[in-house]
Design an enzyme around this catalytic site. Structure first.
Site, PDB file in Angstrom:
ATOM      1  N   HIS A  65       1.522  -0.959  -0.205  1.00 18.93           N
ATOM      2  CA  HIS A  65      -0.594  -0.107   0.163  1.00 18.93           C
ATOM      3  C   HIS A  65       0.711   1.538  -0.187  1.00 18.93           C
ATOM      4  CE1 HIS A  65       1.293  -1.265   4.441  1.00 18.93           C
ATOM      5  NE2 HIS A  65       0.877   0.072   4.754  1.00 18.93           N
ATOM      6  N   CYS A 195       2.026   3.918  11.677  1.00 14.76           N
ATOM      7  CA  CYS A 195       2.747   2.724  11.002  1.00 14.76           C
ATOM      8  C   CYS A 195       2.791   3.892   9.842  1.00 14.76           C
ATOM      9  CB  CYS A 195       2.252   1.768  10.133  1.00 14.76           C
ATOM     10  SG  CYS A 195       0.882   2.039   9.166  1.00 14.76           S
TER      11      CYS A 195
END
Length: 678
Positions: A65, A195
């Site tokens: 991603h 993250c």
């Protein structure tokens, strides 16, 4: 969610054998639908994200991603591989691969949907259903939440009959086993997950920790600090927690909230792959009494906007946010300007640009270079002040209008006061725009186009045509007043500034006095240079006074305080008022009044001696740049002696408390009788 994934974005027979090939195959489907404008550019962004941390997860899942400027709208592509593709998961290749693409300016609503998918991936029923899906349409519907996993409803009726034979069916809900341990208080854990992109791992780690907590009978509450922003945990929940888990690959925001508790600090993938171990580890630390270090002071930006705060408190934090980011520019620029004057003389400001004339062997050329670099650094002062006041109010969307408003403040000669007003206007404008309901089609461009454009127009209009000129007039009046300061008025101002600098030793009141002095340096004149000198001199007094007091009457202080006193000499000489904080924290009723008295004396004497200072920081190390340096030193020495004498006097008058000296093996009463003599 149905817009993000369709049947055309599902490949149930993905044949790629490497993660690069898999990403390309899935991304080509995005290109075919116009979701990606540049295939190679997008794949480069995917690879860059993959290089930060592998995106493979236990259970045969891969989630490459990224955010990319080549993505037109948030999109999800699903591929199912029969052979498996290695995405770096500990347990082997992934057969379920989700390529998640978000535009560089994706809005919160889309990112929240993507985060819910990430949580779903931790649901075994969900992944099992995907492995058995027979058509792209069915798989897309399952991922979009339009079709529930077949296994999920089957488990509910199976559990109820299993318990029914134990007793009468109507009584079964009354005798729920979970009620037995209810009187016991469960172990409580708060966690933070984050993250680099804040899209997938952040929320998967949260789901994994919550699931493991339920299995272990532990209360786990998670704060996800993702791309969609974050909602702070209730302070009461944090306060009641027995332990903390940080599962993150980017810095935890407002980390000081969790200080003083048993803490486990790991990467975000550990939160996904081994949550039970982390929970067990934090419980063991709590049982042993291991806690994290006390909180250090957070930056003003980190502390803005806490629940339950009044407007006055928020306003102070917003202003301090701007000041804290402005100070490094002031320090660097001001010191370079001062060094330029010291080396090249007072006419260095008339030197030609160093791009036109620079002689390597001439001191004047180097002086001109430092002066011009410092001038450019100093020119950022007001825009940075305004930009980060706005940032403190509205986060990153507030930066553009804040900097624009600060630059306009300079253009209309509104100076430091204009920067303050521009920052507040910019932050308020952005907050107002964010409250307006926006059509879904425009949400993707709001953070990068609409908010910066509209807020800059509004702030520019207000600064140029409404408030700019009145503020400029007020700034001029303040500058003229400082220029005309003399005699008793100057001394009184020195007393007030000295008291403020020593009141809270680096706190808000201290920062207000310092900001007032620094603001004067933006348009320097004789008066503003005197103010800067008085503020720095008074700020040096508290740590120097504590150092002197511990040297003269050491037995009035604990061993720790005497050690702190040695360091306070250097801190005081460097204009770091915080060097006196350990003393003030231990004995505020004696230390703070004494420090304020000494600061007032120094501030008054500095103004009376007409000392000047062009450098905003540096302490005694910039003594050559001070006007009337010997009288300046005399003012500092006088205030230090007054403050140290008062501390010794007040400590000598206190009632003896032998127990306070016990840890050092000393007897405080023996010294209290002679302290007054000092």
């Amino acid at each position: 969610m149905s817009r993000m994934i369709t049947a055309d974005l599902v490949d149930l027979d993905l044949s790629a054998d490497t993660k690069e090939a898999a990403a390309r195959s899935l991304a080509e489907r995005m290109v075919a639908l116009g979701r990606v404008t540049d295939l190679d550019g997008f794949l480069a962004d995917v690879a860059a994200r993959e290089a930060q941390m592998p995106t493979g997860l236990d259970g045969g899942i891969g989630i490459p991603h990224c955010r990319s400027a080549h993505v037109t709208e948030p999109t999800l592509v699903f591929g199912r591989s029969t052979e498996g593709v290695d995405f770096g998961a500990p347990d082997g290749p992934a057969d379920l691969i989700f390529l998640i693409a978000a535009p560089a300016g994706a809005d919160d609503a889309h990112l929240t949907i993507l985060s819910s998918l990430a949580r779903q991936l931790m649901n075994e029923d969900f992944t099992t259903a995907l492995r058995s899906a027979t058509s792209p349409t069915g798989a897309a519907a399952l991922i979009a939440g339009e079709e529930a996993p077949e296994e999920a409803p089957a488990e509910v009726p199976e559990e109820a009959p299993a318990e029914a034979p134990v007793g009468v069916s109507e009584e079964a809900p009354v005798e729920v086993p979970a009620e037995a341990p209810a009187p016991e208080v469960p172990f409580r854990i708060v966690a933070v997950t984050s993250c680099p992109t804040g899209i997938a791992h952040t929320y998967m780690a949260a789901e994994s920790l919550e699931k493991a907590g339920r299995a272990a009978g532990v209360e786990v509450v998670v704060e996800t600090q993702g791309s969609a922003g974050f909602t702070r945990l209730d302070p009461a929940v944090v306060a009641a927690a027995d332990g903390v888990i940080f599962a993150h690959d980017v810095p935890v925001r407002e980390k000081e909230r969790f200080a003083g508790k048993a803490t486990v600090d790991v990467g975000v993938k550990a939160g996904i792959n081994r949550p039970a171990e982390l929970i067990a580890e934090v419980r063991e630390k709590a049982a042993r009494g291991e806690v994290s270090a006390p909180a250090t002071a957070a930056t003003p930006v980190d502390k803005t906007g806490e629940p339950g705060e009044g407007y006055g408190t928020k306003l102070r934090k917003w202003l301090m946010s701007g000041v804290s980011y402005m100070v490094p520019f002031v320090a660097a620029g001001g010191l370079l300007i001062a060094l330029g004057f010291a080396i090249g003389g007072w006419d260095i400001d008339k030197a030609p640009s160093v791009t036109e004339h620079f002689a390597w062997g001439q001191a004047d050329s180097w002086a001109a270079l430092m002066f011009q670099i410092g001038g450019l650094a100093f020119s950022f002062l007001v825009p940075v002040l305004a930009g980060y006041i706005s940032y403190g109010m509205a986060d990153r969307p507030g930066l553009v209008p804040g900097f624009v408003g600060g630059a306009i403040a300079l253009t209309v000669n509104a100076g430091f006061l204009g920067g303050l007003v521009a920052g507040l206007l910019a932050g308020g404008t952005v907050l107002a725009i964010q409250r307006v309901r926006i059509p879904a089609v425009l949400r993707g461009i709001m953070p990068v186009v609409v908010i910066p454009l509209l807020s800059s127009i509004v702030v520019g209009f207000l600064m140029f045509l409404v408030v700019g000129k009145p503020i400029a007039s007020l700034q001029k009046a303040l500058t003229d007043w400082l220029s005309g300061l003399s005699g008793a008025n100057a001394v009184i101002l020195g007393v007030v500034l000295g008291l403020m600098m020593c009141f809270d030793l680096g706190g808000p009141v201290n920062k207000v006095a310092y900001a007032f002095a620094v603001g004067g340096l933006a348009n320097p004149n004789e008066g503003s240079l005197k103010v800067m000198a008085a503020v720095m001199a008074a700020g040096m007094v508290p740590p120097l006074a504590m150092a002197l007091a511990t040297a003269v009457r050491g037995r009035l202080f604990t061993r720790t305080e005497r050690e702190n006193g040695k360091a306070a000499w250097v801190l005081g000489a460097s204009f770091i008022s915080e060097g006196a904080i350990p003393f003030a924290a231990a004995d505020p009723l004696r230390v703070i009044p004494a420090a304020m008295a000494g600061g007032a004396v120094t501030g008054a004497l500095s103004m009376a001696f007409e000392c000047t200072l062009r450098a905003p920081h540096g302490g005694l190390f910039v003594l050559p740049l001070i006007g009337n340096p010997f009288l300046y030193l005399l003012a500092i020495v006088a205030g230090t002696v007054v403050s140290a004498g008062l501390v010794i006097l007040l400590k000598g008058l206190r009632k003896p408390a032998p127990e306070t000296a016990a840890p050092d093996g000393e007897q405080a009463p023996a010294e209290t009788g002679v302290a007054v003599a000092a």
